[in-house]
Write an enzyme that holds these catalytic residues in place. Structure first.
Site, PDB file in Angstrom:
ATOM      1  N   THR A 181       0.875  -1.181   0.000  1.00 40.68           N
ATOM      2  CA  THR A 181       0.000   0.000   0.000  1.00 40.68           C
ATOM      3  C   THR A 181       0.905   1.222   0.000  1.00 40.68           C
ATOM      4  OG1 THR A 181      -0.095   0.110   2.381  1.00 40.68           O
ATOM      5  CG2 THR A 181      -1.835  -1.137   1.308  1.00 40.68           C
ATOM      6  N   GLU A 327      -5.577  -3.633  -0.756  1.00 39.11           N
ATOM      7  CA  GLU A 327      -5.886  -4.875  -0.035  1.00 39.11           C
ATOM      8  C   GLU A 327      -7.032  -5.650  -0.691  1.00 39.11           C
ATOM      9  OE1 GLU A 327      -5.442  -1.918   1.264  1.00 39.11           O
ATOM     10  OE2 GLU A 327      -4.477  -1.963   3.230  1.00 39.11           O
ATOM     11  N   LYS A 436     -14.133  16.256  13.403  1.00 44.76           N
ATOM     12  CA  LYS A 436     -15.014  16.070  14.557  1.00 44.76           C
ATOM     13  C   LYS A 436     -15.228  17.413  15.229  1.00 44.76           C
ATOM     14  CE  LYS A 436     -13.042  11.684  14.426  1.00 44.76           C
ATOM     15  NZ  LYS A 436     -11.723  11.678  13.836  1.00 44.76           N
ATOM     16  N   TRP A 441     -19.823  14.986  13.238  1.00 50.24           N
ATOM     17  CA  TRP A 441     -18.827  14.684  12.215  1.00 50.24           C
ATOM     18  C   TRP A 441     -19.113  15.498  10.955  1.00 50.24           C
ATOM     19  CZ3 TRP A 441     -18.398   8.586  12.216  1.00 50.24           C
ATOM     20  CH2 TRP A 441     -17.728   8.205  13.392  1.00 50.24           C
TER      21      TRP A 441
HETATM   22  P1  ADP Z   1      -3.419   4.018   0.081  1.00 52.45           P
HETATM   23  O1  ADP Z   1      -4.146   3.358   1.241  1.00 52.45           O
HETATM   24  O2  ADP Z   1      -1.977   3.941   0.250  1.00 52.45           O
HETATM   25  O3  ADP Z   1      -3.955   5.376  -0.286  1.00 52.45           O
HETATM   26  P2  ADP Z   1      -5.019   2.556  -1.819  1.00 52.45           P
HETATM   27  O4  ADP Z   1      -4.887   2.825  -3.244  1.00 52.45           O
HETATM   28  O5  ADP Z   1      -5.192   1.160  -1.404  1.00 52.45           O
HETATM   29  O6  ADP Z   1      -3.717   3.123  -1.170  1.00 52.45           O
HETATM   30  O7  ADP Z   1      -6.184   3.453  -1.286  1.00 52.45           O
HETATM   31  C1  ADP Z   1      -7.416   2.966  -0.883  1.00 52.45           C
HETATM   32  C2  ADP Z   1      -8.241   4.099  -0.325  1.00 52.45           C
HETATM   33  O8  ADP Z   1      -8.502   5.063  -1.346  1.00 52.45           O
HETATM   34  C3  ADP Z   1      -9.593   3.688   0.174  1.00 52.45           C
HETATM   35  O9  ADP Z   1      -9.528   3.172   1.478  1.00 52.45           O
HETATM   36  C4  ADP Z   1     -10.358   5.004   0.101  1.00 52.45           C
HETATM   37  O10 ADP Z   1     -10.091   5.809   1.237  1.00 52.45           O
HETATM   38  C5  ADP Z   1      -9.763   5.674  -1.103  1.00 52.45           C
HETATM   39  N1  ADP Z   1     -10.629   5.495  -2.270  1.00 52.45           N
HETATM   40  C6  ADP Z   1     -10.507   4.597  -3.251  1.00 52.45           C
HETATM   41  N2  ADP Z   1     -11.481   4.752  -4.167  1.00 52.45           N
HETATM   42  C7  ADP Z   1     -12.248   5.782  -3.746  1.00 52.45           C
HETATM   43  C8  ADP Z   1     -13.418   6.431  -4.248  1.00 52.45           C
HETATM   44  N3  ADP Z   1     -14.007   6.091  -5.380  1.00 52.45           N
HETATM   45  N4  ADP Z   1     -13.921   7.450  -3.509  1.00 52.45           N
HETATM   46  C9  ADP Z   1     -13.357   7.843  -2.348  1.00 52.45           C
HETATM   47  N5  ADP Z   1     -12.252   7.274  -1.836  1.00 52.45           N
HETATM   48  C10 ADP Z   1     -11.706   6.252  -2.521  1.00 52.45           C
END
Ligand code: ADP
Length: 546
Positions: A181, A327, A436, A441
């Site tokens: 990640t 993940e 918050k 929120w």
């Molecule tokens: P990192 O955790 O390092 O940023 P990832 O690419 O795995 O790498 O990111 C996943 C995260 O990206 C998700 O948990 C979410 O917060 C965000 N995310 C992915 N797709 C979307 C989306 N369509 N809208 C909003 N957030 C998104």
């Protein structure tokens, strides 16, 4: 009683063999660093992926060994995507935009034995050299220029396999690929995809309601192949034998639009930042590109602003939002409007389309507050938990699994969501980005989207700033479009149409740009650092600074 069906392992090898045989002439187009076009086809990819597998075996690389790639999107990366896992080794895609310290950590943590690196990315490797324990570094010539003599050439390497090489029979649960990640949330964590998870993910992604792939499609993954399997595009398109267009390192909007037009692309995938650039270019040059009717693009990685949806509607390009994580291989939800909602008004439809969508088959979801599941009412927020066949059950070799899995086997995403009666998930925030304020929120994502709806705003990111009375209050960092002007007061009035007064950002600050992560998302941790010394004016409850 058991079924009478064969136990046939779900691995990548049959995909490669079938596609090579049936769709050998279908093109794989790569745009090289100098922007020239390189054309290959599935027969070539299949033959060379086999040669790569054979050469790895001849070089003593075995089952489960990690082969890292430091590569852009192009045909050689596609060869590695198939050839490495088919040989029984594990393709470890390295995010070339990470800091060298982080990359060195990742290479060492994964225990990579071999590195395949683009010639143009040697400078990135040079920064790791001496700090990583690689046995072999093999350089892929993607430019016409010769390689430095101390490096091994990929083309020579491919010739080293035995002529009668037979790939091993693999178990479907064996490791095929891995990815870390990108580390916006703590130390980089390794996720290992199995053959089975990649195959099942490909089936799901290709379904009509999601990416909607068929053999006759032409797929352009703009999302990098060094990140989360390029959202599964190379495998899903490869499974069907669909043409692939791989854009290389140049990701400017004009160049991408040229490629979309010239190669008659029908499916593409990328983050909102890419689509924002493309929309701006389409608006600036009306009628310049003749794109394929039926072009569908997936947008994911961060929230899809309504303004972008409307912009793409204007240009008759279908844009769908997807949500996922490294993940999760990565797809978890896709936003497709159900047939039962076809009678909705335009406004209601837009409200649905800006959500992250419904769970795809075999991905199960729930939103939780502590031990309690929140109702699917579209209002109550909870942390999204997921489980399914292409969702990680653990991080690789990490003694502290960071509390990311529940005792009953769900993965905690860290995303705070609402789920409506129809099952549409809406991401309010990452848990750590929620604001918050006085016990309530505030969703930074909602404020950002509304700000980006304003005609003068190019980008906006909202963060929480500690506040002596309210615990936290929102601050918006805004980038204006070239040649446009707006005052904080104007932007606040624009927001006040949609939000209650207490939800409005107390500060709206104009900045030249918003810091981004390696994959183009707003880097809120950096933004928080930039405003670490921010002090609210003691007198005004809703002070506005600019
Ligand atoms: P990192 O955790 O390092 O940023 P990832 O690419 O795995 O790498 O990111 C996943 C995260 O990206 C998700 O948990 C979410 O917060 C965000 N995310 C992915 N797709 C979307 C989306 N369509 N809208 C909003 N957030 C998104």
């Amino acid at each position: 009683m058991l079924g009478t069906m064969m136990q046939f392992p779900l691995t990548l090898a049959p995909i490669l063999e079938r596609t090579g045989r049936l769709f050998g002439a279908v093109e794989i187009v790569s745009r090289l660093p100098d922007k020239s076009i390189h054309r290959s086809n599935y027969a070539g990819v299949c033959g060379r992926a086999r040669a790569l597998a054979a050469a790895l075996a001849a070089g003593g690389v075995g089952r489960g060994d990690r082969i890292a790639t430091l590569m852009w999107n192009h045909v050689w990366h596609l060869e590695a995507y198939f050839g490495v896992p088919v040989s029984g080794s594990v393709l470890h895609m390295l995010n070339l935009r990470l800091h060298p310290d982080e990359l060195a950590y990742i290479v060492n943590h994964a225990g990579d034995r071999v590195l395949l690196v683009d010639d143009v990315l040697l400078p990135v490797y040079e920064k790791l050299r001496g700090r990583v324990n690689l046995e072999r570094v093999i350089v892929v010539p993607t430019t016409g220029q010769g390689l430095p003599p101390e490096y091994e050439n990929y083309e020579d390497f491919l010739k080293q396999g035995a002529a009668g090489y037979e790939a091993p029979q693999l178990d479907e649960n064996e490791a095929a690929a891995m990815c870390y990640t990108s580390g916006t949330t703590g130390v980089p964590k390794g996720v290992i995809y199995s053959h089975r998870s990649l195959v099942l993910h490909s089936f799901c992604e290709a379904l009509p309601d999601y990416f909607g792939l068929s053999q006759s499609d032409c797929v352009l993954p703009i999302v990098p192949m060094f990140h989360a399997n390029a959202w599964g595009c190379p495998y899903a398109a490869g499974m069907l034998g669909a043409k692939q267009v791989l854009p290389g390192p140049n990701l400017d909007a004009i160049g991408l639009l040229d490629l979309l037009e010239q190669e008659k692309v029908t499916r593409s995938a990328g983050v909102p930042t890419i689509w924002m650039g493309i929309l701006a270019a389409l608006d600036q040059h009306p009628g310049r590109w003749k794109l394929q009717p039926g072009l569908r693009v997936l947008s994911g990685g961060s929230a899809l602003p309504e303004s972008l949806l409307r912009g793409f509607d204007r240009h008759a390009i279908e844009i769908r939002q997807a949500w996922g994580m490294t993940e999760m291989s990565p797809i978890g939800t896709v936003c497709t409007v159900k047939s039962s909602l076809s009678e909705m008004s335009e406004g209601e439809r837009m409200a649905v389309r800006t959500k992250q969508g419904t769970q795809v088959p075999f991905v199960e979801i729930r939103a939780m507050v502590g031990e309690r599941e929140v109702p699917w009412d579209g209002e109550t927020m909870g942390e999204l938990h997921v489980r399914g066949p292409w969702i990680a059950a653990s991080y690789y070799n990490l003694p502290d699994q960071q509390g990311r899995w529940t005792a009953d086997g769900w993965f905690r995403t860290g995303d705070v969501v609402t789920i409506d009666r129809e099952g549409y998930v809406k991401i309010a925030d990452r848990a750590k980005d929620l604001i918050k304020s006085g016990g309530e929120w505030i969703s930074s994502v909602d404020l950002e989207n509304a700000l980006m709806d304003h005609p003068a705003v190019r980008e906006a990111a909202v963060i929480a700033i500690p506040h002596p009375k309210w615990a936290e209050r929102p601050l918006a960092a805004v980038v204006l479009k070239d040649g446009h002007d707006a005052t904080p007061e104007e932007l606040r009035s624009h927001l006040a149409r949609k939000f209650n007064r207490w939800q409005l950002p107390d500060a709206i600050v104009f900045v030249p740009e918003i810091p981004r992560t390696s994959v183009g998302k707003f880097q809120k941790s950096r933004l928080r650092e930039m405003f670490a010394d921010w002090e609210w004016e003691p007198t005004a409850e809703a002070a506005v600074k600019s």
